[in-house]
Design a protein around this motif. Structure first.
Motif, PDB file in Angstrom:
ATOM      1  N   LEU A   1      -0.744  -5.139  -1.706  1.00 38.36           N
ATOM      2  CA  LEU A   1      -0.882  -5.053  -0.254  1.00 38.36           C
ATOM      3  C   LEU A   1      -1.841  -3.937   0.130  1.00 38.36           C
ATOM      4  O   LEU A   1      -2.755  -4.129   0.945  1.00 38.36           O
ATOM      5  CB  LEU A   1       0.483  -4.817   0.394  1.00 38.36           C
ATOM      6  N   ALA A   2      -1.656  -2.747  -0.457  1.00 37.55           N
ATOM      7  CA  ALA A   2      -2.486  -1.601  -0.089  1.00 37.55           C
ATOM      8  C   ALA A   2      -3.954  -1.822  -0.463  1.00 37.55           C
ATOM      9  O   ALA A   2      -4.856  -1.621   0.362  1.00 37.55           O
ATOM     10  CB  ALA A   2      -1.949  -0.346  -0.771  1.00 37.55           C
ATOM     11  N   PHE A   3      -4.194  -2.248  -1.706  1.00 38.98           N
ATOM     12  CA  PHE A   3      -5.577  -2.467  -2.133  1.00 38.98           C
ATOM     13  C   PHE A   3      -6.189  -3.679  -1.437  1.00 38.98           C
ATOM     14  O   PHE A   3      -7.377  -3.676  -1.106  1.00 38.98           O
ATOM     15  CB  PHE A   3      -5.640  -2.639  -3.654  1.00 38.98           C
ATOM     16  N   GLY A   4      -5.385  -4.706  -1.216  1.00 39.63           N
ATOM     17  CA  GLY A   4      -5.903  -5.892  -0.534  1.00 39.63           C
ATOM     18  C   GLY A   4      -6.329  -5.578   0.885  1.00 39.63           C
ATOM     19  O   GLY A   4      -7.376  -6.051   1.359  1.00 39.63           O
ATOM     20  N   ALA A   5      -5.528  -4.764   1.595  1.00 40.34           N
ATOM     21  CA  ALA A   5      -5.901  -4.378   2.956  1.00 40.34           C
ATOM     22  C   ALA A   5      -7.172  -3.540   2.954  1.00 40.34           C
ATOM     23  O   ALA A   5      -8.026  -3.681   3.841  1.00 40.34           O
ATOM     24  CB  ALA A   5      -4.754  -3.599   3.600  1.00 40.34           C
ATOM     25  N   SER A   6      -7.330  -2.666   1.952  1.00 42.86           N
ATOM     26  CA  SER A   6      -8.548  -1.864   1.872  1.00 42.86           C
ATOM     27  C   SER A   6      -9.761  -2.723   1.555  1.00 42.86           C
ATOM     28  O   SER A   6     -10.860  -2.479   2.065  1.00 42.86           O
ATOM     29  CB  SER A   6      -8.386  -0.781   0.802  1.00 42.86           C
ATOM     30  N   ALA A   7      -9.579  -3.730   0.707  1.00 42.46           N
ATOM     31  CA  ALA A   7     -10.703  -4.588   0.324  1.00 42.46           C
ATOM     32  C   ALA A   7     -11.180  -5.466   1.468  1.00 42.46           C
ATOM     33  O   ALA A   7     -12.292  -6.001   1.426  1.00 42.46           O
ATOM     34  CB  ALA A   7     -10.303  -5.460  -0.862  1.00 42.46           C
ATOM     35  N   ALA A   8     -10.369  -5.626   2.499  1.00 41.84           N
ATOM     36  CA  ALA A   8     -10.723  -6.529   3.595  1.00 41.84           C
ATOM     37  C   ALA A   8     -11.706  -5.919   4.577  1.00 41.84           C
ATOM     38  O   ALA A   8     -12.298  -6.644   5.377  1.00 41.84           O
ATOM     39  CB  ALA A   8      -9.459  -6.971   4.331  1.00 41.84           C
ATOM     40  N   VAL A   9     -11.882  -4.591   4.543  1.00 40.11           N
ATOM     41  CA  VAL A   9     -12.767  -3.942   5.508  1.00 40.11           C
ATOM     42  C   VAL A   9     -13.894  -3.226   4.768  1.00 40.11           C
ATOM     43  O   VAL A   9     -13.769  -2.866   3.593  1.00 40.11           O
ATOM     44  CB  VAL A   9     -11.990  -2.944   6.391  1.00 40.11           C
ATOM     45  N   VAL A  10     -14.982  -3.023   5.471  1.00 39.01           N
ATOM     46  CA  VAL A  10     -16.153  -2.361   4.895  1.00 39.01           C
ATOM     47  C   VAL A  10     -15.789  -0.924   4.503  1.00 39.01           C
ATOM     48  O   VAL A  10     -15.173  -0.187   5.289  1.00 39.01           O
ATOM     49  CB  VAL A  10     -17.322  -2.365   5.894  1.00 39.01           C
ATOM     50  N   ASP A  11     -16.151  -0.545   3.277  1.00 40.18           N
ATOM     51  CA  ASP A  11     -15.899   0.793   2.723  1.00 40.18           C
ATOM     52  C   ASP A  11     -14.416   1.113   2.583  1.00 40.18           C
ATOM     53  O   ASP A  11     -14.053   2.277   2.356  1.00 40.18           O
ATOM     54  CB  ASP A  11     -16.564   1.878   3.580  1.00 40.18           C
ATOM     55  N   GLY A  12     -13.564   0.109   2.687  1.00 42.06           N
ATOM     56  CA  GLY A  12     -12.135   0.373   2.541  1.00 42.06           C
ATOM     57  C   GLY A  12     -11.769   0.840   1.148  1.00 42.06           C
ATOM     58  O   GLY A  12     -10.949   1.754   0.983  1.00 42.06           O
ATOM     59  N   LEU A  13     -12.380   0.236   0.122  1.00 42.43           N
ATOM     60  CA  LEU A  13     -12.075   0.620  -1.254  1.00 42.43           C
ATOM     61  C   LEU A  13     -12.704   1.950  -1.640  1.00 42.43           C
ATOM     62  O   LEU A  13     -12.378   2.499  -2.692  1.00 42.43           O
ATOM     63  CB  LEU A  13     -12.553  -0.472  -2.218  1.00 42.43           C
ATOM     64  N   SER A  14     -13.604   2.456  -0.816  1.00 42.88           N
ATOM     65  CA  SER A  14     -14.235   3.741  -1.112  1.00 42.88           C
ATOM     66  C   SER A  14     -13.381   4.918  -0.653  1.00 42.88           C
ATOM     67  O   SER A  14     -13.679   6.065  -0.982  1.00 42.88           O
ATOM     68  CB  SER A  14     -15.610   3.820  -0.434  1.00 42.88           C
ATOM     69  N   SER A  15     -12.337   4.641   0.105  1.00 42.49           N
ATOM     70  CA  SER A  15     -11.483   5.720   0.592  1.00 42.49           C
ATOM     71  C   SER A  15     -10.703   6.335  -0.565  1.00 42.49           C
ATOM     72  O   SER A  15     -10.274   5.642  -1.496  1.00 42.49           O
ATOM     73  CB  SER A  15     -10.506   5.177   1.647  1.00 42.49           C
ATOM     74  N   ASP A  16     -10.529   7.662  -0.519  1.00 42.63           N
ATOM     75  CA  ASP A  16      -9.766   8.357  -1.566  1.00 42.63           C
ATOM     76  C   ASP A  16      -8.333   8.666  -1.127  1.00 42.63           C
ATOM     77  O   ASP A  16      -7.623   9.433  -1.779  1.00 42.63           O
ATOM     78  CB  ASP A  16     -10.470   9.648  -1.977  1.00 42.63           C
ATOM     79  N   GLU A  17      -7.889   8.078  -0.037  1.00 43.80           N
ATOM     80  CA  GLU A  17      -6.522   8.300   0.425  1.00 43.80           C
ATOM     81  C   GLU A  17      -5.534   7.523  -0.435  1.00 43.80           C
ATOM     82  O   GLU A  17      -5.843   6.443  -0.939  1.00 43.80           O
ATOM     83  CB  GLU A  17      -6.377   7.882   1.890  1.00 43.80           C
ATOM     84  N   THR A  18      -4.340   8.093  -0.611  1.00 41.63           N
ATOM     85  CA  THR A  18      -3.259   7.437  -1.347  1.00 41.63           C
ATOM     86  C   THR A  18      -2.025   7.384  -0.455  1.00 41.63           C
ATOM     87  O   THR A  18      -2.046   7.812   0.702  1.00 41.63           O
ATOM     88  CB  THR A  18      -2.933   8.211  -2.642  1.00 41.63           C
ATOM     89  N   ALA A  19      -0.949   6.882  -1.031  1.00 42.30           N
ATOM     90  CA  ALA A  19       0.310   6.835  -0.269  1.00 42.30           C
ATOM     91  C   ALA A  19       0.789   8.224   0.104  1.00 42.30           C
ATOM     92  O   ALA A  19       1.578   8.379   1.049  1.00 42.30           O
ATOM     93  CB  ALA A  19       1.372   6.113  -1.092  1.00 42.30           C
ATOM     94  N   ALA A  20       0.329   9.250  -0.619  1.00 41.72           N
ATOM     95  CA  ALA A  20       0.725  10.620  -0.281  1.00 41.72           C
ATOM     96  C   ALA A  20       0.162  11.059   1.062  1.00 41.72           C
ATOM     97  O   ALA A  20       0.655  12.014   1.657  1.00 41.72           O
ATOM     98  CB  ALA A  20       0.249  11.572  -1.378  1.00 41.72           C
ATOM     99  N   ASP A  21      -0.876  10.389   1.545  1.00 39.07           N
ATOM    100  CA  ASP A  21      -1.512  10.760   2.815  1.00 39.07           C
ATOM    101  C   ASP A  21      -0.964   9.969   3.996  1.00 39.07           C
ATOM    102  O   ASP A  21      -1.501  10.064   5.106  1.00 39.07           O
ATOM    103  CB  ASP A  21      -3.027  10.535   2.713  1.00 39.07           C
ATOM    104  N   ALA A  22       0.090   9.185   3.793  1.00 39.89           N
ATOM    105  CA  ALA A  22       0.595   8.318   4.853  1.00 39.89           C
ATOM    106  C   ALA A  22       1.133   9.129   6.020  1.00 39.89           C
ATOM    107  O   ALA A  22       1.833  10.132   5.830  1.00 39.89           O
ATOM    108  CB  ALA A  22       1.692   7.414   4.304  1.00 39.89           C
ATOM    109  N   PRO A  23       0.838   8.709   7.264  1.00 36.39           N
ATOM    110  CA  PRO A  23       1.455   9.359   8.432  1.00 36.39           C
ATOM    111  C   PRO A  23       2.935   9.000   8.511  1.00 36.39           C
ATOM    112  O   PRO A  23       3.402   8.059   7.854  1.00 36.39           O
ATOM    113  CB  PRO A  23       0.664   8.767   9.601  1.00 36.39           C
TER     114      PRO A  23
END
Length: 336
Positions: free
Chosen positions: A267-289
């Motif tokens: 789910l997390a990687f799939g959501a990132s892959a759906a948007v431009v530069d989403g997979l380039s983000s270095d955020e992890t679950a530790a950064d969740a609001p």
């Protein structure tokens, strides 16, 4: 004249059924829970879990160096630009694939550490049956669908950060990335489970009987391994580690933890892959609001409730097979 009685000249034989070594430990008649499987073979020594953990860490570091050299060589051959950290920039999908592989390589190392120095079958780190229970894994994947749907809807409704892109990447790029993720995410998620809910949980369980004392250390290490982002993000990861560890012990294997981890990461990687530069983000679950972290905690607890309900109905094996006592030695009859 009556002949005198004859007496045996050799050592007196043991009575029938008596063990030749009275001090030998009695066989286990009940089996062991998952976190105590290091004790099930009779080869446990206090130093084996420590030596295996040290060997695992050193071997993993060496494997990372080899992978880094391979990535650099591949990038040089392809003429790829250089990243700030010195690695080769293989593009969002290529870099994500390398990140996933860098975690997945821990899986065979855990199995090697189980063989030596733990000196027990590799299947004992998978489940109490010594194998991956495919049917139970499928039920756990099914149990994870409603919670993951809840998490997906909540994440979609939450407002994103102002700097995040929400531009659709296009079907071709998305499907290419999704194909890579479907292959590598289960290996990456499975490797993490074998390290934390597998090796580390059983290493602690070799010294303590309480499931809680075995589960807490690996959960803290699991949360810390993702880095320090927000307090809520750390708490969400800590709860995830506790839930996955307790489900592992309660169901007798890693299947429930693997299913939850795979679904979460897809789910997390799939959501990132759906948007431009989403997979380039270095955020992890530790950064969740906090809203997303709180939803993730509710998701984990809901998943645990469904899995335990399935477990009451289908009753997966929770204990290892009991040890069988050796067959009594037959003593030949002595003749006068």
């Amino acid at each position: 004249m009556t002949n005198p009685p004859s007496y045996p000249t050799g050592p007196t034989p043991y009575p029938t059924g008596a063990p030749p070594y009275p001090s030998a430990p009695a066989p286990d008649a009940t089996g062991h829970p998952y976190h105590r499987l290091d004790r099930a073979t009779g080869r446990h020594r206090w130093w084996r879990p420590w030596a295996g953990t040290l060997l695992l860490a050193v071997a993993y570091f060496a494997a990372l160096l080899v992978l880094l050299a391979f990535s650099f060589g591949l990038g040089t051959a392809l003429g790829a630009p250089e990243l700030p950290d010195g690695g080769a920039d293989l593009g969002p999908v290529g870099n994500t694939a390398m990140d996933l592989v860098s975690i997945a390589i821990a899986l065979p190392l855990v199995l090697l550490a189980t063989l030596w120095p733990a000196r027990r079958p590799v299947g004992t780190v998978t489940s109490v049956t010594g194998r991956l229970r495919i049917g139970w894994l499928g039920r756990c994947l099914l149990a994870g669908l409603p919670p993951i749907l809840l998490l997906t809807v909540t994440a979609f409704l939450l407002p994103g950060d102002s700097g995040e892109s929400d531009t659709w990447v296009g079907w071709r790029s998305f499907l290419t990335a999704l194909a890579v993720l479907v292959v590598l995410v289960p290996l990456q998620a499975g490797a993490e489970e074998y390290v934390f809910r597998g090796w580390l949980l059983q290493a602690a369980g070799a010294f303590v009987r309480s499931p809680w004392f075995a589960v807490i250390p690996q959960a803290v290490l699991f949360a810390a391994a993702h880095g320090w982002g927000t307090r809520w993000g750390f708490l969400g990861l800590l709860v995830n580690g506790l839930v996955a560890g307790l489900l592992t012990i309660r169901t007798g294997g890693l299947e429930a933890a693997i299913a939850l981890h795979v679904l979460n990461n897809l789910l997390a990687f799939g959501a990132s892959a759906a948007v431009v530069d989403g997979l380039s983000s270095d955020e992890t679950a530790a950064d969740a609001p906090w809203p997303l972290a709180l939803t993730a905690i509710v998701t984990d607890l809901l998943y645990a409730a469904i899995v335990l309900w399935f477990a009451r109905r289908h009753k997966p094996q929770r204990l290892s097979a009991p040890s069988t006592p050796p067959a009594p030695c037959a003593h030949p009859a002595r003749t006068a």
